[in-house]
Design a protein around this motif. Structure first.
Motif, PDB file in Angstrom:
ATOM      1  N   THR A  35     -33.219 -94.171  -8.566  1.00 17.04           N
ATOM      2  CA  THR A  35     -32.045 -94.253  -7.710  1.00 17.04           C
ATOM      3  C   THR A  35     -31.281 -95.519  -8.053  1.00 17.04           C
ATOM      4  OG1 THR A  35     -33.289 -95.380  -5.953  1.00 17.04           O
ATOM      5  CG2 THR A  35     -33.124 -92.985  -5.812  1.00 17.04           C
ATOM      6  N   LYS A  36     -30.065 -95.619  -7.545  1.00 19.21           N
ATOM      7  CA  LYS A  36     -29.312 -96.845  -7.740  1.00 19.21           C
ATOM      8  C   LYS A  36     -28.411 -97.125  -6.558  1.00 19.21           C
ATOM      9  CE  LYS A  36     -25.234 -95.103 -10.199  1.00 19.21           C
ATOM     10  NZ  LYS A  36     -24.262 -95.457 -11.267  1.00 19.21           N
ATOM     11  N   ASP A  37     -28.053 -98.379  -6.426  1.00 22.25           N
ATOM     12  CA  ASP A  37     -27.149 -98.847  -5.384  1.00 22.25           C
ATOM     13  C   ASP A  37     -26.055 -99.641  -6.083  1.00 22.25           C
ATOM     14  OD1 ASP A  37     -25.813-100.230  -3.326  1.00 22.25           O
ATOM     15  OD2 ASP A  37     -27.612-100.289  -2.090  1.00 22.25           O
ATOM     16  N   ASP A  38     -24.876 -99.064  -6.204  1.00 18.79           N
ATOM     17  CA  ASP A  38     -23.797 -99.713  -6.936  1.00 18.79           C
ATOM     18  C   ASP A  38     -23.372-101.029  -6.287  1.00 18.79           C
ATOM     19  OD1 ASP A  38     -22.009 -96.676  -7.967  1.00 18.79           O
ATOM     20  OD2 ASP A  38     -23.776 -97.680  -8.788  1.00 18.79           O
ATOM     21  N   ALA A  39     -23.347-101.060  -4.970  1.00 17.95           N
ATOM     22  CA  ALA A  39     -22.948-102.277  -4.274  1.00 17.95           C
ATOM     23  C   ALA A  39     -23.910-103.421  -4.552  1.00 17.95           C
ATOM     24  CB  ALA A  39     -22.841-102.025  -2.779  1.00 17.95           C
ATOM     25  N   GLU A  40     -25.185-103.096  -4.698  1.00 22.17           N
ATOM     26  CA  GLU A  40     -26.195-104.105  -4.981  1.00 22.17           C
ATOM     27  C   GLU A  40     -26.431-104.297  -6.467  1.00 22.17           C
ATOM     28  OE1 GLU A  40     -26.537-105.141  -1.121  1.00 22.17           O
ATOM     29  OE2 GLU A  40     -27.631-106.065  -2.787  1.00 22.17           O
ATOM     30  N   ARG A  41     -25.750-103.542  -7.294  1.00 22.19           N
ATOM     31  CA  ARG A  41     -25.912-103.605  -8.745  1.00 22.19           C
ATOM     32  C   ARG A  41     -27.374-103.426  -9.144  1.00 22.19           C
ATOM     33  NH1 ARG A  41     -22.305-105.820 -12.215  1.00 22.19           N
ATOM     34  NH2 ARG A  41     -20.209-106.185 -11.384  1.00 22.19           N
ATOM     35  N   THR A  42     -28.041-102.525  -8.478  1.00 18.79           N
ATOM     36  CA  THR A  42     -29.477-102.389  -8.643  1.00 18.79           C
ATOM     37  C   THR A  42     -29.880-100.948  -8.903  1.00 18.79           C
ATOM     38  OG1 THR A  42     -29.840-104.256  -7.144  1.00 18.79           O
ATOM     39  CG2 THR A  42     -31.719-102.832  -7.594  1.00 18.79           C
ATOM     40  N   VAL A  43     -30.773-100.772  -9.842  1.00 23.26           N
ATOM     41  CA  VAL A  43     -31.400 -99.482 -10.083  1.00 23.26           C
ATOM     42  C   VAL A  43     -32.878 -99.616  -9.742  1.00 23.26           C
ATOM     43  CG1 VAL A  43     -31.844 -99.953 -12.528  1.00 23.26           C
ATOM     44  CG2 VAL A  43     -31.715 -97.589 -11.710  1.00 23.26           C
ATOM     45  N   TYR A  44     -33.443 -98.564  -9.171  1.00 17.39           N
ATOM     46  CA  TYR A  44     -34.825 -98.578  -8.727  1.00 17.39           C
ATOM     47  C   TYR A  44     -35.617 -97.479  -9.419  1.00 17.39           C
ATOM     48  CZ  TYR A  44     -32.650-101.112  -4.846  1.00 17.39           C
ATOM     49  OH  TYR A  44     -31.922-101.996  -4.085  1.00 17.39           O
ATOM     50  N   LEU A  45     -36.905 -97.709  -9.496  1.00 19.76           N
ATOM     51  CA  LEU A  45     -37.829 -96.672  -9.923  1.00 19.76           C
ATOM     52  C   LEU A  45     -38.971 -96.620  -8.927  1.00 19.76           C
ATOM     53  CD1 LEU A  45     -38.452 -94.540 -12.126  1.00 19.76           C
ATOM     54  CD2 LEU A  45     -39.937 -96.256 -13.184  1.00 19.76           C
ATOM     55  N   GLN A  46     -38.981 -95.577  -8.107  1.00 22.48           N
ATOM     56  CA  GLN A  46     -40.062 -95.361  -7.165  1.00 22.48           C
ATOM     57  C   GLN A  46     -41.140 -94.548  -7.863  1.00 22.48           C
ATOM     58  OE1 GLN A  46     -40.517 -96.368  -3.790  1.00 22.48           O
ATOM     59  NE2 GLN A  46     -42.574 -95.587  -4.242  1.00 22.48           N
ATOM     60  N   MET A  47     -42.335 -95.091  -7.925  1.00 20.65           N
ATOM     61  CA  MET A  47     -43.433 -94.452  -8.626  1.00 20.65           C
ATOM     62  C   MET A  47     -44.526 -94.115  -7.619  1.00 20.65           C
ATOM     63  SD  MET A  47     -43.605 -96.826 -12.054  1.00 20.65           S
ATOM     64  CE  MET A  47     -43.969 -98.319 -11.118  1.00 20.65           C
ATOM     65  N   ASN A  48     -44.794 -92.825  -7.466  1.00 22.02           N
ATOM     66  CA  ASN A  48     -45.796 -92.353  -6.526  1.00 22.02           C
ATOM     67  C   ASN A  48     -46.966 -91.713  -7.263  1.00 22.02           C
ATOM     68  OD1 ASN A  48     -44.171 -93.086  -4.293  1.00 22.02           O
ATOM     69  ND2 ASN A  48     -43.091 -91.120  -4.376  1.00 22.02           N
ATOM     70  N   ASN A  49     -48.101 -91.675  -6.588  1.00 20.18           N
ATOM     71  CA  ASN A  49     -49.309 -91.075  -7.157  1.00 20.18           C
ATOM     72  C   ASN A  49     -49.569 -91.587  -8.570  1.00 20.18           C
ATOM     73  OD1 ASN A  49     -51.578 -89.427  -7.275  1.00 20.18           O
ATOM     74  ND2 ASN A  49     -50.416 -87.628  -7.947  1.00 20.18           N
TER      75      ASN A  49
END
Length: 126
Positions: A71-85
């Protein structure tokens, strides 16, 4: 010009979750594709996931499909990687990658991402 700073990672047990973050400065963040790659010791750097600059559509490598979410948040200039299991085979250095302005958001090729984060170690124990 383009600065890429990663955070997160660490040591977790099999089945647990972890979330990586990547903050980008020096570009118009919303106009650039973003991706995550990973590299195990002695192995090639492999595509994990990417996200579109245009509509947020995400693509995933088969081996982490339905377990990882980008996912990403343009306002925060941040991309995330949520890793489950998480599994032991997920152990690797994870890299945040920045593509070219208005570039291919679906690319799994390293050459399409000219800017990289410093890498974050993720270790998953049995």
């Amino acid at each position: 010009q383009v600065q890429v700073r990663q955070s997160g990672g660490g040591l977790v047990r099999s089945g647990e979750s972890l979330k990586l973050s990547c903050v980008v400065h020096g570009n118009t963040f919303e106009a650039y594709p973003m991706a995550w790659f990973r590299q195990a010791p002695g192995k090639d750097r492999l595509f994990v996931a990417s996200i579109s600059w245009s509509d947020g559509t995400a693509w995933y490598a088969d081996f982490m499909r339905e377990r990882f979410t980008i996912t990403k948040d343009d306002a925060e200039r941040t991309v995330y990687l949520q890793m489950n299991n998480l599994k032991p085979e997920d152990t690797a250095v994870y890299y945040c990658a920045v593509g070219r302005q208005y570039g291919n958001s679906r690319s799994a090729e390293r050459s399409d991402y000219p800017h990289w984060g410093q890498g974050t170690q993720v270790t998953v124990s049995s």
